[in-house]
Design an enzyme around this catalytic site. Sequence first.
Site, short mmCIF file in Angstrom:
data_model
loop_
_atom_site.label_atom_id
_atom_site.label_comp_id
_atom_site.label_asym_id
_atom_site.label_seq_id
_atom_site.Cartn_x
_atom_site.Cartn_y
_atom_site.Cartn_z
N GLN A 81 5.54 0.14 -0.33
CA GLN A 81 5.30 -1.24 0.07
C GLN A 81 6.42 -1.80 0.93
O GLN A 81 6.20 -2.73 1.70
CB GLN A 81 5.09 -2.12 -1.17
CG GLN A 81 3.97 -1.64 -2.08
CD GLN A 81 2.65 -1.45 -1.35
OE1 GLN A 81 2.37 -2.13 -0.37
NE2 GLN A 81 1.83 -0.53 -1.83
N ILE A 82 7.62 -1.23 0.83
CA ILE A 82 8.72 -1.65 1.70
C ILE A 82 8.76 -0.76 2.95
O ILE A 82 8.70 -1.24 4.08
CB ILE A 82 10.07 -1.57 0.96
CG1 ILE A 82 10.05 -2.43 -0.29
CG2 ILE A 82 11.20 -2.00 1.89
CD1 ILE A 82 11.26 -2.23 -1.17
N GLY A 83 8.85 0.54 2.73
CA GLY A 83 9.09 1.46 3.83
C GLY A 83 7.94 1.60 4.80
O GLY A 83 8.15 2.02 5.95
N ASP B 118 -2.52 -2.94 -7.15
CA ASP B 118 -3.19 -4.24 -7.01
C ASP B 118 -2.28 -5.37 -7.46
O ASP B 118 -2.29 -6.47 -6.88
CB ASP B 118 -4.47 -4.27 -7.87
CG ASP B 118 -5.67 -3.70 -7.14
OD1 ASP B 118 -5.49 -3.08 -6.07
OD2 ASP B 118 -6.79 -3.85 -7.64
N PHE B 119 -1.53 -5.15 -8.52
CA PHE B 119 -0.66 -6.18 -9.06
C PHE B 119 0.34 -6.62 -8.00
O PHE B 119 0.54 -7.82 -7.76
CB PHE B 119 0.05 -5.65 -10.31
CG PHE B 119 0.52 -6.71 -11.26
CD1 PHE B 119 -0.23 -7.05 -12.37
CD2 PHE B 119 1.70 -7.38 -11.04
CE1 PHE B 119 0.19 -8.04 -13.24
CE2 PHE B 119 2.14 -8.36 -11.90
CZ PHE B 119 1.39 -8.69 -13.01
N ASP C 186 1.83 12.44 -6.35
CA ASP C 186 1.59 11.68 -5.14
C ASP C 186 0.10 11.73 -4.74
O ASP C 186 -0.52 12.79 -4.72
CB ASP C 186 2.44 12.27 -4.01
CG ASP C 186 2.27 11.54 -2.70
OD1 ASP C 186 2.66 10.36 -2.62
OD2 ASP C 186 1.73 12.15 -1.75
N ALA C 187 -0.46 10.56 -4.44
CA ALA C 187 -1.78 10.40 -3.80
C ALA C 187 -2.81 11.41 -4.31
O ALA C 187 -3.29 12.25 -3.56
CB ALA C 187 -1.64 10.51 -2.29
N GLU D 22 -0.49 8.55 -8.63
CA GLU D 22 -0.65 7.53 -7.60
C GLU D 22 -2.11 7.60 -7.15
O GLU D 22 -2.57 8.64 -6.69
CB GLU D 22 0.25 7.76 -6.39
CG GLU D 22 0.07 6.66 -5.35
CD GLU D 22 0.66 7.00 -3.99
OE1 GLU D 22 0.82 6.07 -3.18
OE2 GLU D 22 0.94 8.18 -3.73
N ARG E 151 5.44 12.13 -11.40
CA ARG E 151 4.59 11.19 -10.67
C ARG E 151 3.89 11.99 -9.59
O ARG E 151 4.53 12.60 -8.73
CB ARG E 151 5.44 10.06 -10.09
CG ARG E 151 4.64 8.98 -9.36
CD ARG E 151 4.64 9.22 -7.88
NE ARG E 151 4.14 8.09 -7.09
CZ ARG E 151 3.93 8.14 -5.78
NH1 ARG E 151 4.18 9.24 -5.09
NH2 ARG E 151 3.47 7.09 -5.15
N HIS F 246 -5.83 11.03 -4.82
CA HIS F 246 -7.13 10.93 -4.15
C HIS F 246 -7.21 11.89 -2.96
O HIS F 246 -8.31 12.11 -2.43
CB HIS F 246 -7.38 9.48 -3.69
CG HIS F 246 -6.22 8.85 -3.01
ND1 HIS F 246 -5.24 8.17 -3.69
CD2 HIS F 246 -5.86 8.79 -1.70
CE1 HIS F 246 -4.33 7.72 -2.83
NE2 HIS F 246 -4.69 8.09 -1.62
#
EC number: 3.2.1.141
Length: 620
Positions: free
Chosen positions: A396-398, A327-328, A264-265, A301, A262, A267
Site C-alpha cells: 500500500q505504500i510502495g 479491505d480494512f 504471496d498472492a 495474501e 506469509r 490467487h
Amino acid sequence: MPSFWKPRLGAVYLGNGTCRFRVWASKRERVDLRVTAPAERVVPMRPTGAGYFEVTLDGVAPGARYLYRLDGGVERPDPASRSQPATVHGPSEVVDPAFPWTDAHWHGVPLDKYVIYELHVGTFTPEGTFDAVVTHLDELVELGVTAVELMPVAQFAGSRGWGYDGVYPFAPHAAYGGPAGLKRLVDACHAHGLAVVLDVVYNHFGPEGGYLQEFGHYFTDRYRTPWGDAVNVDGPKSDEVRRYLIENALYWAHEYHVDALRLDAIHAIHDETATPFLMELVNVLGRYATDLNRHAYLIAESDLNDVRVLKAPALGGLGLHAQWADDFHHCVFTLLAGEESPYHRDYDQFDLLVNAYQHGYAYTGQFSPTRERRHGNQPLDLPGRQFVVGLQNHDQIGNRKLGERFGALVGFEAQKLAAAAVLLAPYTPMLFMGEEYGETAPFQFFTDFSDPGLGDAVRAGRAREFEMSGGGEPPDPQAEGTFRRSVLNRDLRHAGAHRALWDFYREVLRLRRESPALRFPDKERMRVTPFPGSRTLAVERWDGDDETLIVMNFSDRPADARLTLREGTWERHLDSTEERWAGPGAASPPQLVARSEVRLTVPATSVVAYALRVEPPTHR
C-alpha cells in the site's frame, strides 16, 4: 527432525566431509556435478527416476562451491541452493545446517496473540542486515509487538530489492547476512518472545538468474500471471514441483525455526486439482507442527474475499490459518486520506468500514464498481484471528508512485485515529516498519538488476503504470538513491510528535493486551453501531463482565453520539486528543455514568475509549 520428512533436494551436508547432491531435472538426459572450490572436479550424477539425479561425494565440506552441468553444456546453480555467496549466476555453496540454537523450549506464539511487525531487512537499518535487525528487537517488545514478519529474503539479483523477484527460494540473501545471519535473527527473536513470519513467493520466480525452466517442468503455459507463465502445480509433472515447494516450506520451518509463512498472492497460484497444492501444504505443515509440539501457521495474501481460503478442508476450504484482509486498510485510508482514484472510490462509503469492522471483509457480496461485478462472500463463522489487518504495508505504500507513507498524506490526529481503529479491532493487527513513530522516509520500489535490458524494462513498466497520474516520472527503481531514500531514520522516534505517536501506539497495544474485552480477536462478542449523518462509529467489545466502548469519529467536525450502555460507571482509558499524545487537549469526560442513554461529544478525527468499572462483590 520429524519422522515423515527429511531434506531431499540440493546439497545436503551429511557430516564428516560427506555431501549428497540431488536435483530434479526432468528436461535433461544427463546432469554432471562440477565442484569449483576448493578443488575442481566433475562427477556424473546418477539418474534415480522421475527426473531426479543424485550423487554422494566425500571430501566436500561446508563452503565448497558447485554448479550443475546440463547435458554436457551449460552450467547452472542449484535450484535448491542453500547459499549464493556471489551472484545469482555464480556457483552455489554447501552449507552446514548445524547451528547453536538456544530456543529448545520455544513452542511459538498462539495466533490470537499475534501483533505483527512487517519489515524489509535492507531498509530497516542503515546496515541492512539480519544482525542489525537484532539490535532493535528490544524496542519492538517494548512497543507490544509479538511477531516479526520479514519481507522475502530468498536470494534475488543484486544487493537491493523488495525480494519478490527471488530465484533461489532456499538461499537467504547474501547481502543480508546469508544463512547464519538469518538463523541468528530467528534465534534472537525467540529469545525475546517474538515469533518470526517469513514472506515466501510460490506463484512466480524472478527474471534474472531464474534458471528453473532449464532444469524441469516448473512452469506451465496453461495459465498466465502478471509475471509470465504460472508455476506448474496442477499439470503434467506437477507432483515434483509441489514437492519442491513443500520441501521449501518445511526447510524454513525446520532448519530456520520460522514460525509462520506469509504466502504471496495465492490467487496467482492456479490449481484445478481435487486436492489443491495449498491444502496439501496445510496438511504437511500441520503434521510437522504436531510432531514438534510447535505453532506453525500459513498466512495467505488474497484479494478474493473468499471464505474458502480460510475454511477447514472438511468444510470445503483450503484450511489456511489466516489471510491479509486489505479491505480494512482501504476503508480507513480512503475515509481519512480522501483520494479520488477509481481504486479508492470502491471504498469511499462509510458503511463499507462498518462491514469491515463487523466481518473482516468490506465486500461480502455487494457490487464493486471497479470490478464491475459482485465481490466477496460472508465470513460469518470465521474467528477474528484469521484476518490480518493493517494501516500500512509494503504494497500500500510502495505501490504508490512516490512511495509516500500514510503520515505524509494525513494530519497527525488522523494517524492516531487510524492506529486505534486497527489495533483495537477484533482482528490480528499488523504494523509496517516505522509507522509507530511516523517515519517520514518513503518506501519506494527499488531493484538492482545487472542486466541492462531488465533494468530498462522495469523503468518503462513503472512509468506506464503511472502515466495517467501526472506529476512527472516515478523514481528510477534501478537508482541506488531510490533505495537509500527508503531507509528508516529510527532516531525520529525519540523526540516531539514522533515520540508522542510511539507512546500512543504503545499505550493502545497495552490496552489491547491487558483488557479482557480486547485481548482476544473475537468478532462475535462485539457490537458495531454507526451514527446516522456522521462518519462516527461506536464499537462495544466484551468478555464476561468486562466491557470496553470505543467511539471513532472519521469526520472533520465534532459528532454527538447517543449511547445506550450497561448501567454503571465507565472510566476513560484513552482519548487521542490528550496533550500527552501531542493533541489539542481532551474534551471527553473522565467518566460516563450510565443510567439510561448517555450523550458523548467526540471531537473531529479522534478516538475515545471507556471501560466499564466492575465493582468487586461485597461479602458479609
